[in-house]
Scaffold this active site. Structure first.
Site, PDB file in Angstrom:
ATOM      1  N   PRO A  13     -20.343 -10.576   8.771  1.00  0.00           N
ATOM      2  CA  PRO A  13     -20.951  -9.834   9.885  1.00  0.00           C
ATOM      3  C   PRO A  13     -21.962  -8.849   9.327  1.00  0.00           C
ATOM      4  O   PRO A  13     -21.629  -8.046   8.445  1.00  0.00           O
ATOM      5  CB  PRO A  13     -19.755  -9.115  10.530  1.00  0.00           C
ATOM      6  CG  PRO A  13     -18.725  -9.029   9.447  1.00  0.00           C
ATOM      7  CD  PRO A  13     -18.932 -10.202   8.556  1.00  0.00           C
ATOM      8  N   MET A  14     -23.201  -8.907   9.816  1.00  0.00           N
ATOM      9  CA  MET A  14     -24.260  -8.032   9.298  1.00  0.00           C
ATOM     10  C   MET A  14     -25.036  -7.441  10.461  1.00  0.00           C
ATOM     11  O   MET A  14     -25.618  -8.178  11.264  1.00  0.00           O
ATOM     12  CB  MET A  14     -25.191  -8.816   8.361  1.00  0.00           C
ATOM     13  CG  MET A  14     -24.532  -9.225   7.054  1.00  0.00           C
ATOM     14  SD  MET A  14     -25.576 -10.288   6.008  1.00  0.00           S
ATOM     15  CE  MET A  14     -25.322 -11.891   6.794  1.00  0.00           C
ATOM     16  N   CYS A  96     -17.311  -0.870   6.938  1.00  0.00           N
ATOM     17  CA  CYS A  96     -18.695  -0.431   7.127  1.00  0.00           C
ATOM     18  C   CYS A  96     -18.837   1.047   6.757  1.00  0.00           C
ATOM     19  O   CYS A  96     -18.077   1.889   7.247  1.00  0.00           O
ATOM     20  CB  CYS A  96     -19.130  -0.654   8.564  1.00  0.00           C
ATOM     21  SG  CYS A  96     -20.838  -0.140   8.897  1.00  0.00           S
ATOM     22  N   LYS A 135     -11.186  -6.918   7.693  1.00  0.00           N
ATOM     23  CA  LYS A 135     -12.193  -6.908   6.629  1.00  0.00           C
ATOM     24  C   LYS A 135     -12.281  -5.486   6.096  1.00  0.00           C
ATOM     25  O   LYS A 135     -12.522  -4.548   6.866  1.00  0.00           O
ATOM     26  CB  LYS A 135     -13.564  -7.365   7.116  1.00  0.00           C
ATOM     27  CG  LYS A 135     -14.604  -7.446   5.994  1.00  0.00           C
ATOM     28  CD  LYS A 135     -15.918  -8.029   6.483  1.00  0.00           C
ATOM     29  CE  LYS A 135     -16.855  -8.300   5.300  1.00  0.00           C
ATOM     30  NZ  LYS A 135     -17.302  -7.074   4.628  1.00  0.00           N
ATOM     31  N   HIS A 167     -14.180  -6.790   0.606  1.00  0.00           N
ATOM     32  CA  HIS A 167     -15.425  -6.496  -0.102  1.00  0.00           C
ATOM     33  C   HIS A 167     -15.031  -5.767  -1.380  1.00  0.00           C
ATOM     34  O   HIS A 167     -14.467  -4.673  -1.328  1.00  0.00           O
ATOM     35  CB  HIS A 167     -16.320  -5.627   0.767  1.00  0.00           C
ATOM     36  CG  HIS A 167     -17.683  -5.389   0.198  1.00  0.00           C
ATOM     37  ND1 HIS A 167     -18.799  -5.225   0.981  1.00  0.00           N
ATOM     38  CD2 HIS A 167     -18.123  -5.296  -1.087  1.00  0.00           C
ATOM     39  CE1 HIS A 167     -19.858  -5.025   0.213  1.00  0.00           C
ATOM     40  NE2 HIS A 167     -19.470  -5.069  -1.046  1.00  0.00           N
ATOM     41  N   GLY A 209     -21.626  -9.118  -3.401  1.00  0.00           N
ATOM     42  CA  GLY A 209     -22.426  -9.444  -4.567  1.00  0.00           C
ATOM     43  C   GLY A 209     -22.463 -10.903  -4.959  1.00  0.00           C
ATOM     44  O   GLY A 209     -22.942 -11.231  -6.051  1.00  0.00           O
ATOM     45  N   GLY A 229     -22.867 -12.790   2.286  1.00  0.00           N
ATOM     46  CA  GLY A 229     -23.613 -11.911   3.167  1.00  0.00           C
ATOM     47  C   GLY A 229     -25.099 -12.129   3.064  1.00  0.00           C
ATOM     48  O   GLY A 229     -25.653 -13.084   3.607  1.00  0.00           O
ATOM     49  N   ARG A 230     -25.768 -11.257   2.310  1.00  0.00           N
ATOM     50  CA  ARG A 230     -27.237 -11.300   2.257  1.00  0.00           C
ATOM     51  C   ARG A 230     -27.770 -12.611   1.696  1.00  0.00           C
ATOM     52  O   ARG A 230     -28.842 -13.074   2.108  1.00  0.00           O
ATOM     53  CB  ARG A 230     -27.743 -10.116   1.437  1.00  0.00           C
ATOM     54  CG  ARG A 230     -27.664  -8.789   2.180  1.00  0.00           C
ATOM     55  CD  ARG A 230     -27.884  -7.609   1.270  1.00  0.00           C
ATOM     56  NE  ARG A 230     -26.748  -7.417   0.373  1.00  0.00           N
ATOM     57  CZ  ARG A 230     -26.770  -6.599  -0.666  1.00  0.00           C
ATOM     58  NH1 ARG A 230     -27.874  -5.927  -0.959  1.00  0.00           N
ATOM     59  NH2 ARG A 230     -25.700  -6.448  -1.420  1.00  0.00           N
TER      60      ARG A 230
END
Length: 339
Positions: A13-14, A96, A135, A167, A209, A229-230
């Protein structure tokens, strides 16, 4: 419906990125990966434009709704709404690090209140039939991760949670910006691997990462899942190999096939009044590393935001990519003949 293996590869989720248009694009590339919404606060769901916030396409399944909040009653109400809307999982954000979530007592600051998180998860789990998951980070600020992570997981497991996405970084709520918190705190993959070894009955996925499928696969030898993620957002083409490499079935989907599959969705959304750029902004990295990628991005970025922009913009950008690839092939043939 979410299958038991869905967490083997998921897309994180971003905020401002993994909206419903992004998720449909990702689904054109992989049929198996689990997709997540952006974090939605309980207040937004209970008091905001619910139809706009929660709307999603049936093509997105399996798809999870991530909630932000710390009031058990509000979380239960939001979770029930999410289940009724058809989401396959309800996930609580305990990771977050933004300023907004700190002031609202949710996100990473909840790492300091594991009893409250467990209470909230017990309430959610009792209220919905779909999986309720967490998460989290490995800790915040001066916490000792070996203590903070294991305590949160153990209390939530006692409350009935069986799936955690971790994370593998601390969040520094004092001194680092949300952006810096994505990169600056050191990664501790070993601790998350240890969590899985010592809690084998739980489903544990690792996040943070991991920049490619090549980096993800070794984690899958010891973990139940990897969350990207990214990397998945900026280079979505990598998702085209997920079904084969991670789930062991299906054929690879290339960027051209993804555009063709997404085209129908774009046409439908344009007819509903959605601006082209709302969809094409998620496609910018689709041809990353390929001839014509820069022109593809330029055309979508410059032309896609103009009033009345339609599928002709996508077609022009795609034609530029095809032209660049044809030119490279031609140069290769000429070089071969010269040799």
């Amino acid at each position: 419906m979410r299958d038991d293996q869905a967490h083997r590869l998921s897309v994180a989720p971003m905020m401002d990125w993994t909206d419903r248009h992004c998720r449909v694009l990702h689904r054109t590339l992989t049929s198996r990966a689990l997709l997540y919404t952006e974090m939605l606060t309980t207040g937004a769901i209970l008091h905001g434009d619910r139809a706009r916030l929660l709307a999603f396409s049936a093509a997105e399944h399996p798809v999870a709704l991530q909630l932000g909040g710390s009031d058990a009653g509000d979380l239960v109400a939001a979770a029930r709404i999410g289940e009724a809307e058809g989401y396959d999982e309800i996930n609580l954000n305990v990771g977050c690090p933004s300023d907004r979530v700190q002031s609202g007592r949710f996100g990473a600051c909840l790492m300091r209140e594991p009893e409250l998180v467990a209470e909230c998860m017990a309430a959610i789990g009792a209220a919905v039939k779909v999986p309720a998951t967490v998460k989290c980070r490995i800790g915040v600020d001066e916490q000792e991760p070996e203590e903070s992570l294991f305590r949160l997981v153990d209390l939530c497991a006692q409350a009935g949670v069986t799936t955690f996405i971790v994370h593998a970084r601390k969040a520094w709520l004092k001194g680092l910006s949300p952006k810096e918190n994505r990169d600056v705190p050191p990664l501790d993959y070993d601790l998350v691997h240890r969590l899985k070894r010592e809690r084998p009955e739980l489903t544990i996925a690792i996040n943070g990462g991991i920049g490619s499928l090549e980096e993800a696969l070794p984690h899958l030898e010891v973990m139940d899942g990897v969350m990207l993620g990214r990397a998945a957002y900026h280079t979505p083409g990598l998702l085209g190999q997920v079904d084969r490499l991670v789930f062991g079935q299906g054929e690879d989907v290339d960027a051209f096939q993804a555009v063709e599959r997404y085209r129908g969705y774009i046409a439908d959304q344009l007819a509903r009044g959605t601006h082209l750029a709302a969809m094409t902004r998620h496609m910018l990295g689709l041809f990353h590393g390929m001839p014509g990628a820069r022109t593809w991005r330029r055309i979508l970025t410059v032309e896609g935001v103009k009033a009345g922009a339609g599928l002709e913009v996508v077609d022009a950008a795609l034609a530029a990519v095809l032209g660049a690839q044809d030119e490279r092939r031609l140069r290769g043939l000429e070089a071969g003949q010269a040799a």
